[in-house]
Scaffold this motif. Structure first.
Motif, short mmCIF file in Angstrom:
data_model
loop_
_atom_site.label_atom_id
_atom_site.label_comp_id
_atom_site.label_asym_id
_atom_site.label_seq_id
_atom_site.Cartn_x
_atom_site.Cartn_y
_atom_site.Cartn_z
N ASN A 38 0.83 -1.21 0.00
CA ASN A 38 0.00 0.00 0.00
C ASN A 38 0.86 1.26 0.00
N PHE A 39 1.99 1.20 0.71
CA PHE A 39 2.94 2.32 0.75
C PHE A 39 3.41 2.66 -0.67
N THR A 40 3.70 1.62 -1.47
CA THR A 40 4.17 1.82 -2.84
C THR A 40 3.13 2.54 -3.68
N VAL A 41 1.87 2.07 -3.61
CA VAL A 41 0.79 2.69 -4.41
C VAL A 41 0.50 4.10 -3.90
N TYR A 42 0.46 4.27 -2.58
CA TYR A 42 0.12 5.55 -1.96
C TYR A 42 1.10 6.64 -2.37
N PHE A 43 2.40 6.36 -2.25
CA PHE A 43 3.40 7.38 -2.55
C PHE A 43 3.71 7.48 -4.03
N ALA A 44 3.56 6.39 -4.78
CA ALA A 44 3.71 6.49 -6.24
C ALA A 44 2.65 7.43 -6.80
N ASN A 45 1.44 7.38 -6.25
CA ASN A 45 0.37 8.28 -6.70
C ASN A 45 0.73 9.73 -6.41
N LEU A 46 1.27 10.01 -5.22
CA LEU A 46 1.62 11.38 -4.85
C LEU A 46 2.77 11.93 -5.68
N LEU A 47 3.74 11.06 -6.00
CA LEU A 47 4.97 11.53 -6.65
C LEU A 47 5.02 11.26 -8.15
N PHE A 48 3.93 10.76 -8.70
CA PHE A 48 3.89 10.42 -10.11
C PHE A 48 4.33 11.57 -11.01
N PRO A 49 3.78 12.78 -10.85
CA PRO A 49 4.20 13.89 -11.72
C PRO A 49 5.69 14.21 -11.60
N LEU A 50 6.23 14.13 -10.37
CA LEU A 50 7.64 14.47 -10.18
C LEU A 50 8.56 13.43 -10.81
N PHE A 51 8.18 12.14 -10.72
CA PHE A 51 8.98 11.11 -11.37
C PHE A 51 8.98 11.30 -12.89
N LEU A 52 7.80 11.63 -13.43
CA LEU A 52 7.72 11.89 -14.86
C LEU A 52 8.57 13.11 -15.24
N PHE A 53 8.52 14.14 -14.41
CA PHE A 53 9.29 15.36 -14.63
C PHE A 53 10.78 15.06 -14.72
N LEU A 54 11.30 14.30 -13.77
CA LEU A 54 12.72 13.95 -13.77
C LEU A 54 13.07 13.04 -14.95
N SER A 55 12.14 12.16 -15.32
CA SER A 55 12.39 11.27 -16.45
C SER A 55 12.51 12.06 -17.75
N VAL A 56 11.61 13.01 -17.94
CA VAL A 56 11.64 13.82 -19.16
C VAL A 56 12.94 14.64 -19.22
N ILE A 57 13.34 15.22 -18.10
CA ILE A 57 14.59 15.98 -18.07
C ILE A 57 15.77 15.08 -18.42
N TRP A 58 15.76 13.85 -17.90
CA TRP A 58 16.87 12.93 -18.12
C TRP A 58 17.06 12.63 -19.61
N PHE A 59 16.01 12.13 -20.26
CA PHE A 59 16.23 11.69 -21.65
C PHE A 59 16.24 12.85 -22.63
N THR A 60 15.59 13.98 -22.31
CA THR A 60 15.68 15.14 -23.21
C THR A 60 17.06 15.76 -23.13
N SER A 61 17.67 15.76 -21.94
CA SER A 61 19.04 16.25 -21.80
C SER A 61 20.01 15.38 -22.59
N LYS A 62 19.75 14.06 -22.62
CA LYS A 62 20.59 13.17 -23.42
C LYS A 62 20.50 13.53 -24.90
N LEU A 63 19.28 13.82 -25.36
CA LEU A 63 19.10 14.22 -26.75
C LEU A 63 19.83 15.53 -27.03
N ALA A 64 19.70 16.49 -26.11
CA ALA A 64 20.34 17.79 -26.30
C ALA A 64 21.86 17.67 -26.30
N ASN A 65 22.42 16.87 -25.41
CA ASN A 65 23.87 16.71 -25.34
C ASN A 65 24.45 16.03 -26.58
#
Length: 341
Positions: A38-65
């Motif tokens: 339940n902890f996994t689902v509960y906090f994954a729901n809260l942090l979903f946008p932030l995980f996506l945010f960091l993911s997008v920065i990661w692979f877009t930075s790779k493309l830019a570099n």
């Protein structure tokens, strides 16, 4: 992938902090395992946008570099077209996040909070027990200054019955106790004041047992009740609590509105992430990640501060929940325009 990387770290940190209390309170292994599910689902729901945010920065930075974004835009493709796959991806993720928040997260929240109050916060009440005031229906109101769920008894009980705007009778008692075997309430030092055409009559008893038209749960509302209800039940619950005059309406409204604001924030943070990381910088990916994490922390700060303010003050819940999205939405538009140039 970000969830798979960070959620186990979160579980490890949480377990290291709480393992002493878990062992001390003899929590069964099965319940501990279910708690962390339940902890996994509960906090994954809260942090979903932030995980996506960091993911997008990661692979877009790779493309830019790798100078791939420069080559892409130099071929005559617009930045809007470049952004399209991100928006499609954000739509898919936001749809999943909405389903998670409205239906799966409430189930996880129920188990998460029940375990927390059963084994980790045993000395703290899971229920509201001080100054409980409720409107039971259109005509009846109750109040108790304090209530103990362990003994099913409360102090300074008041029950008022109205017909229209006219008070018909009022019951007062120093103590109220629910007798489980009789499914009735026992009132100590009972006083009933009745009013009929301006004439008052008073009835007194040292102790009396009687049926009253409300449930025991009305005297002990659960603090996290709104978090455990699917969206349809949540709407009915809030409407019921408004009729009862609950003082926690602000907190319940925040829970309802976050089910819509969280998927919306996915689009906002995705646009910010693309705008920030699509430019090749001298410091490389590290600079983009540092800038992105700083923005994410500021967003979380605003979200938490305004959420608490809505629950503890007169600040409207709609303002508290949507202000961070509006503020960062403006930032997203500004950064996007700069990125296009």
């Amino acid at each position: 992938m970000m969830l798979l990387l960070f959620v186990p770290i979160g579980i490890t940190v949480d377990l290291a902090e709480k393992v002493g209390r878990i062992i001390e309170n003899d929590a069964p292994f099965g319940e501990v395992a279910f708690y962390y599910l339940n902890f996994t689902v509960y906090f994954a729901n809260l942090l979903f946008p932030l995980f996506l945010f960091l993911s997008v920065i990661w692979f877009t930075s790779k493309l830019a570099n790798n100078t791939e974004i420069v080559a892409f835009l130099s071929s005559g493709v617009s930045f809007t077209r470049f952004l399209r796959p991100y928006i499609i991806g954000a739509t898919i993720v936001a749809s999943f996040a909405m389903f998670l928040g409205m239906y799966l997260a409430p189930i996880a929240s129920q188990g998460f909070n029940e375990f927390k109050f059963k084994y980790l916060r045993k000395n703290k009440s899971v229920q509201q027990t001080r100054d409980v005031y409720q409107q039971i229906n259109d005509n009846d109101y109750i109040y108790v200054s304090s209530f103990s769920p362990k003994t099913n008894s409360g102090q300074n009980f008041t029950y008022e019955h109205f017909e229209g705007n006219e008070l018909k009778y009022k019951i007062l008692a120093d103590n109220i106790r629910f007798i489980d075997k009789d499914s009735a309430y026992q009132l100590t030092r009972y006083i009933k004041r009745s009013f009929d055409n301006g004439v008052e009559t008073v009835e007194k008893e040292n102790r009396i047992q009687m049926d009253l038209p409300f449930e025991l749960e009305d005297l002990t509302p659960v603090e996290y009740a709104a978090e455990t209800k699917p969206y349809g039940e949540l709407l009915d619950f809030i409407a019921s609590e408004k009729r009862k005059g609950s003082k926690n309406i602000g907190r319940y409204e925040v829970v309802k509105l976050k089910k819509w604001s969280l998927p919306t924030s996915i689009f906002i943070l995705t646009i910010i992430a693309v705008a920030v990381s699509s430019v090749k910088r001298r410091g490389g990916m590290g600079v983009n990640l540092a800038l992105g994490i700083s923005i994410a922390m500021i967003y979380v700060f605003f979200d938490k501060v305004f959420g608490v303010m809505a629950g503890q003050s007169s600040l409207p819940a709609v303002v508290a929940v949507w202000f961070p999205n509006v503020l960062f939405g403006i930032l997203a538009v500004y950064l996007l325009q700069n990125a296009k140039r």
